[in-house]
Scaffold this active site. Structure first.
Site, mmCIF file in Angstrom:
data_model
loop_
_atom_site.group_PDB
_atom_site.id
_atom_site.type_symbol
_atom_site.label_atom_id
_atom_site.label_comp_id
_atom_site.label_asym_id
_atom_site.label_seq_id
_atom_site.Cartn_x
_atom_site.Cartn_y
_atom_site.Cartn_z
ATOM 1 C CD GLU A 152 4.139 46.124 -19.095
ATOM 2 O OE1 GLU A 152 3.580 45.140 -18.616
ATOM 3 O OE2 GLU A 152 3.948 47.279 -18.653
ATOM 4 C CG ASP B 232 4.541 49.854 -15.723
ATOM 5 O OD1 ASP B 232 4.641 48.633 -15.530
ATOM 6 O OD2 ASP B 232 3.493 50.490 -15.502
ATOM 7 C CG ASP C 110 9.721 48.490 -13.652
ATOM 8 O OD1 ASP C 110 9.012 49.114 -14.464
ATOM 9 O OD2 ASP C 110 9.631 47.268 -13.450
ATOM 10 C CG HIS D 248 5.979 41.773 -12.236
ATOM 11 N ND1 HIS D 248 6.700 42.113 -13.363
ATOM 12 C CD2 HIS D 248 5.087 42.770 -12.056
ATOM 13 C CE1 HIS D 248 6.253 43.269 -13.829
ATOM 14 N NE2 HIS D 248 5.276 43.689 -13.052
ATOM 15 C CG ASP D 249 2.452 41.986 -14.608
ATOM 16 O OD1 ASP D 249 2.278 42.205 -13.397
ATOM 17 O OD2 ASP D 249 2.864 42.854 -15.405
#
Ligand code: NOJ
Length: 559
Positions: A256, A199, A98, A329-330
């Site tokens: 993302e 991210d 990430d 994870h969100d």
């Protein structure tokens, strides 16, 4: 279309805090992941996307990084990381890290310096502005509640934080900062990692005029997103990053990108654009969002969901590349969100997996998805850990006086902790995740839903995922075949074909709890059919017309 390993791969996302704890402190860690590499090998995935493992005060579980080149104490050491990378590579599994560089932690040495004085050499690593008549520089609200500007007494200025105030935004207009980021990325790539998941990378270029955002409904703050999403310098920055770093390695990159549309998606991923391999768009997971976003969600329609996914399939059909995901994870767990987590739990989990993995793009599996993990509903807000959830609850209940039961229901439906409960490895205490007290409680359904159980049952969701992954490896059509939607208007059936040379596959997925009549459209001609995969034991006698069972899915090879 050019062939590439990252188009042919299946990625598995690990959220280390909740994956596997090796030392009994209740927090997942790198050694824990190492003990599960054989499990991942068995599943057959090609790439691990590791959510942040860097040093962090954990305001946002590692998405607030205080040192990009060190490992978080709770997760282990750099030696553990090296062992993990080696262990993965030995098994033919790649690791994608990430990359969180829209912001850092306020505890990062850069920010500690930056806030000291206006003439500090690190001042311009971040975005500082004077207030406007005693107010913050703009009216923008932060994604995690409150203003997106934090006043700092030392220099009598505000700094920008699109996320929490412990996540100050980095200033990408500053070339020295950009070079420092590229150097850090190069350091990781030289170590041998296989790419980056970036991210909120489409937030890094802000409109330098800093206009106010529109205020919607009863919101106290303005929506600044149009002034920082896909901003004016974004393509220039990504092309520079590509030239300086990415182009020198054969890596997987995925950005993302909340708020990205298909046209922009083409610019980010187009073959001659030299930016990224693929993006995570959000349109399909935002389906049913109400005026207050995900916390005011409304019923969604299958035609909307299909419409969005199909638009992306067609949009990036010949140039660019799609990522395919239901979960991360969100996001809430897909079997609870778009499937049926009770009676048709297993059927719907398999149907959703098929529907996603048979589309064109690189599929992502989020930890626990392969064993059918579901949403959770903790009774008390005290059992929740996610700062987005906690801030929203506090604002809604304590500041705006909303009904706490209603607010809890919204959290059950869409809260991020649905994805963050520990992976359920077996039916022993704490689901085998830890011998200590887990940092967030385990979903109480772990006795029925766990890895041990699905590994033993050849008809389980786990073995079904394995088959899907295998199909991709054995059939080029799954990777490169052309996508075409059928039955566009059906609210029950998601049906499409894939086509490569003289082969055609038909994918039929029912999103209904009822029996649904299926009719094969006239344009589909074939001589012979072969069932490749399905989630019921029997198959229809003819596919011209038949009744689909609840959440049934069928994949046919037609020649
Ligand atoms: C997106 C990440 O996926 C999310 O978990 C995080 O809170 C924000 N970006 C801020 O880094």
């Amino acid at each position: 279309m050019e062939k590439a390993w990252w188009k042919e791969s299946v990625v598995y996302q690990i959220y280390p805090r909740s994956f596997m704890d090796s030392n009994g402190d209740g927090i997942g860690d790198l050694q824990g992941i190492i003990t599960k590499l054989d499990y991942l090998k068995e599943l057959g995935i090609d790439v691990i996307w590791l959510s942040p493992v860097y040093k962090s005060p954990n305001d946002d579980n590692g998405y607030d990084i205080s040192d990009y080149q060190n490992i978080m104490d709770e997760f282990g050491t750099m030696a553990d990381f090296d062992e993990l990378l080696q262990g993965a590579h030995d098994r033919g599994i790649k690791i994608v890290m990430d990359l969180v560089v829209n912001h850092s932690s306020d505890e990062h040495a850069w920010f500690v310096e930056s806030r000291k004085s206006k003439d500090n050499p690190f001042r311009d690593y971040y975005i500082w502005k004077p207030g406007k008549n005693g107010d913050p520089p703009t009216n923008w609200g932060s994604v995690f509640g409150g203003s997106s500007w934090q006043y700092d007494e030392t220099t009598n200025e505000y700094y920008l934080h699109i996320f929490s105030k412990k996540q100050p935004d980095l200033n990408w207009e500053n070339e020295t900062l950009r070079k420092a980021v590229y150097k850090m990325m190069t350091w990781w790539l030289e170590k041998g990692i296989d790419g980056f998941r970036m991210d909120v990378i489409n937030f890094i270029s802000k409109d330098s005029r800093y206009p106010d955002g529109e205020v919607h409904g009863e919101n106290k703050y303005g929506d600044g997103s149009k002034h920082f999403m896909n901003g004016p310098g974004i393509h220039e920055f990504l092309q520079e990053m590509n030239k300086e770093v990415l182009s020198k390695y054969d890596v997987l990159t995925v950005g993302e990108m909340p708020g990205v549309d298909v046209e922009q998606g083409k610019l980010y991923t187009g073959e001659d654009r030299n930016e990224l391999n693929m993006v995570f768009q959000f349109e399909h997971v935002d389906v049913g969002n109400g005026p207050g976003g995900k916390w005011t969600s409304q019923p969604w329609k299958l035609t909307e969901l299909k419409g969005i996914l199909t638009k992306w399939q067609y949009g990036l059909a010949d140039d660019g590349w799609n990522s395919l995901y239901w979960n991360n994870h969100d996001q809430p767990r897909v079997v609870s969100r778009f499937g049926h987590d009770k009676e048709y739990y297993e059927k719907s989990a398999k149907m959703l997996a098929t529907c996603l993995h048979m589309m064109k793009g690189t599929p992502y599996i989020y930890q626990g998805e392969e064993i059918g993990m579901t949403n959770v509903a903790f009774e008390s807000i005290d059992d929740y850990r996610d700062l987005e959830t906690l801030n929203m609850y506090n604002e809604a209940v304590n500041e705006l006086g909303k009904d706490p039961n209603k607010v809890m229901r919204a959290i059950y439906e869409r809260g991020r902790d649905n994805a963050r409960t520990p992976v359920q490895w077996d039916d022993t205490e704490n689901a085998g995740f830890t011998t200590g007290t887990p940092w967030i409680s385990v979903n109480p359904n772990y006795k029925e839903v766990n890895a041990k159980r699905v590994l033993q049952d050849p008809n389980s969701i786990f073995h079904y995922y394995k088959k899907l992954i295998q199909l991709r490896k054995e059939n080029e059509i799954v990777v490169y075949g052309k996508f075409e939607l059928l039955h566009e208007d059906s609210e029950e059936i998601f049906c499409y074909t894939r086509e490569l040379r003289n082969e055609k596959w038909l994918i039929v997925c029912s999103f209904s709890t009822e029996l649904v009549k299926f009719e094969l459209p006239n344009q589909i001609k074939y001589q012979s059919k072969q069932l490749v995969l399905g989630n019921y034991e029997d198959e229809p006698i003819t596919i011209e017309t038949f009744e689909l069972k609840p959440y049934q899915t069928l994949v046919y090879k037609l020649t």
